[in-house]
Design a protein around this motif. Structure first.
Motif, PDB file in Angstrom:
ATOM      1  N   UNK A  51       0.857  -1.181   0.000  1.00 62.66           N
ATOM      2  CA  UNK A  51       0.000   0.000   0.000  1.00 62.66           C
ATOM      3  C   UNK A  51       0.891   1.228   0.000  1.00 62.66           C
ATOM      4  N   UNK A  52       0.875   1.971  -1.112  1.00 58.97           N
ATOM      5  CA  UNK A  52       1.700   3.158  -1.261  1.00 58.97           C
ATOM      6  C   UNK A  52       1.000   4.107  -2.226  1.00 58.97           C
ATOM      7  N   UNK A  53       1.034   5.389  -1.915  1.00 60.93           N
ATOM      8  CA  UNK A  53       0.378   6.388  -2.763  1.00 60.93           C
ATOM      9  C   UNK A  53       0.939   6.336  -4.178  1.00 60.93           C
ATOM     10  N   UNK A  54       0.078   6.058  -5.159  1.00 62.26           N
ATOM     11  CA  UNK A  54       0.474   6.064  -6.564  1.00 62.26           C
ATOM     12  C   UNK A  54       1.237   4.857  -7.059  1.00 62.26           C
ATOM     13  N   UNK A  55       1.507   3.895  -6.212  1.00 61.65           N
ATOM     14  CA  UNK A  55       2.258   2.697  -6.610  1.00 61.65           C
ATOM     15  C   UNK A  55       1.293   1.531  -6.818  1.00 61.65           C
ATOM     16  N   UNK A  56       1.657   0.568  -7.674  1.00 67.29           N
ATOM     17  CA  UNK A  56       0.789  -0.600  -7.877  1.00 67.29           C
ATOM     18  C   UNK A  56       0.649  -1.423  -6.595  1.00 67.29           C
ATOM     19  N   UNK A  57      -0.537  -1.932  -6.371  1.00 72.72           N
ATOM     20  CA  UNK A  57      -0.813  -2.762  -5.201  1.00 72.72           C
ATOM     21  C   UNK A  57      -0.121  -4.119  -5.330  1.00 72.72           C
ATOM     22  N   UNK A  77       3.601   1.698   3.310  1.00 73.24           N
ATOM     23  CA  UNK A  77       4.831   2.479   3.464  1.00 73.24           C
ATOM     24  C   UNK A  77       4.628   3.786   4.224  1.00 73.24           C
ATOM     25  N   UNK A  78       3.390   4.124   4.578  1.00 77.47           N
ATOM     26  CA  UNK A  78       3.125   5.328   5.360  1.00 77.47           C
ATOM     27  C   UNK A  78       3.031   6.589   4.530  1.00 77.47           C
ATOM     28  N   UNK A  79       3.098   6.472   3.203  1.00 78.81           N
ATOM     29  CA  UNK A  79       3.038   7.662   2.352  1.00 78.81           C
ATOM     30  C   UNK A  79       1.662   8.327   2.394  1.00 78.81           C
ATOM     31  N   UNK A  80       0.654   7.565   2.795  1.00 79.95           N
ATOM     32  CA  UNK A  80      -0.704   8.072   2.868  1.00 79.95           C
ATOM     33  C   UNK A  80      -1.517   7.101   3.719  1.00 79.95           C
ATOM     34  N   UNK A 114      -7.191  -1.121   7.469  1.00 79.23           N
ATOM     35  CA  UNK A 114      -6.759   0.252   7.200  1.00 79.23           C
ATOM     36  C   UNK A 114      -5.448   0.524   7.914  1.00 79.23           C
ATOM     37  N   UNK A 115      -4.533   1.138   7.194  1.00 71.57           N
ATOM     38  CA  UNK A 115      -3.225   1.489   7.732  1.00 71.57           C
ATOM     39  C   UNK A 115      -3.160   3.011   7.857  1.00 71.57           C
ATOM     40  N   UNK A 116      -3.086   3.523   9.082  1.00 71.27           N
ATOM     41  CA  UNK A 116      -2.955   4.964   9.308  1.00 71.27           C
ATOM     42  C   UNK A 116      -1.507   5.415   9.161  1.00 71.27           C
ATOM     43  N   UNK A 142      -8.610   3.053 -10.532  1.00 71.62           N
ATOM     44  CA  UNK A 142      -7.518   2.596 -11.390  1.00 71.62           C
ATOM     45  C   UNK A 142      -7.121   1.156 -11.136  1.00 71.62           C
ATOM     46  N   UNK A 143      -6.581   0.520 -12.171  1.00 73.66           N
ATOM     47  CA  UNK A 143      -6.123  -0.868 -12.075  1.00 73.66           C
ATOM     48  C   UNK A 143      -4.921  -1.033 -11.155  1.00 73.66           C
ATOM     49  N   UNK A 144      -4.140   0.033 -10.963  1.00 76.92           N
ATOM     50  CA  UNK A 144      -2.947  -0.065 -10.119  1.00 76.92           C
ATOM     51  C   UNK A 144      -3.296  -0.335  -8.657  1.00 76.92           C
ATOM     52  N   UNK A 145      -4.449   0.132  -8.208  1.00 76.00           N
ATOM     53  CA  UNK A 145      -4.834  -0.001  -6.800  1.00 76.00           C
ATOM     54  C   UNK A 145      -5.770  -1.167  -6.555  1.00 76.00           C
ATOM     55  N   UNK A 146      -5.783  -2.133  -7.471  1.00 77.07           N
ATOM     56  CA  UNK A 146      -6.634  -3.322  -7.363  1.00 77.07           C
ATOM     57  C   UNK A 146      -5.808  -4.560  -7.710  1.00 77.07           C
TER      58      UNK A 146
END
Length: 152
Positions: A51-57, A77-80, A114-116, A142-146
């Motif tokens: 789990x990272x902002x803008x990165x593929x899952x 990664x804590x980016x979001x 959920x990761x805070x 988006x397909x990247x987050x699935x």
């Protein structure tokens, strides 16, 4: 008489399970050890989900086999602040436990995690119901987050 019929039915239902737990722990001929579905030769570790902002899952879709025991690590990664949801998937598997920072949780049901902040969770489960499912970051299209998951 009812009691004898019920006992006979229970014994008949237990016989196939007893045949699997014959003490033969070598995994030969598809037999499971004394731990049954949770035995070592029935376990598989899946590729880690990130789990990272803008990165593929995930790198690619996953194909699982019904009756197999899996371990899945989810790392944020804590980016979001991000979550991972998949109610259909979680209802198609039996969750043995979720381990978060050494704490083992044995849930009756899961809808999402959920990761805070940055962290890692490991889910161990047995795939049960064949079908097509997905885990995704809620609110994304988006397909990247699935990640698509097929249970055969």
């Amino acid at each position: 008489m009812k009691r004898m019929t019920m006992i006979a039915a229970l014994l008949a239902a237990a016989m196939p399970l007893a045949a699997l737990a014959d003490g033969d722990d070598d995994g030969a001929n598809g037999k499971l050890g004394l731990a049954g579905l949770l035995s070592a030769q029935n376990r598989e570790t899946l590729p880690k989900l990130t789990l990272s902002a803008g990165a593929p899952l995930a790198e690619k879709p996953m194909t699982l086999k019904s009756g197999k025991y899996y371990k899945l690590t989810i790392e944020a990664d804590g980016s979001q602040e991000l979550a991972l949801e998949g109610p259909g998937f979680f209802r198609a598997v039996w969750v043995n436990e979720i381990v978060i920072e050494g704490i083992e949780v044995r849930p009756l049901g899961v809808d999402s995690l959920e990761f805070d902040e940055a962290g890692e969770a490991e889910i161990s489960f047995v795939a049960v119901k064949p079908g097509s499912y997905h885990l995704k970051v809620p609110g994304t299209t988006g397909d990247l987050q699935t990640v698509a998951i097929t249970i055969e």
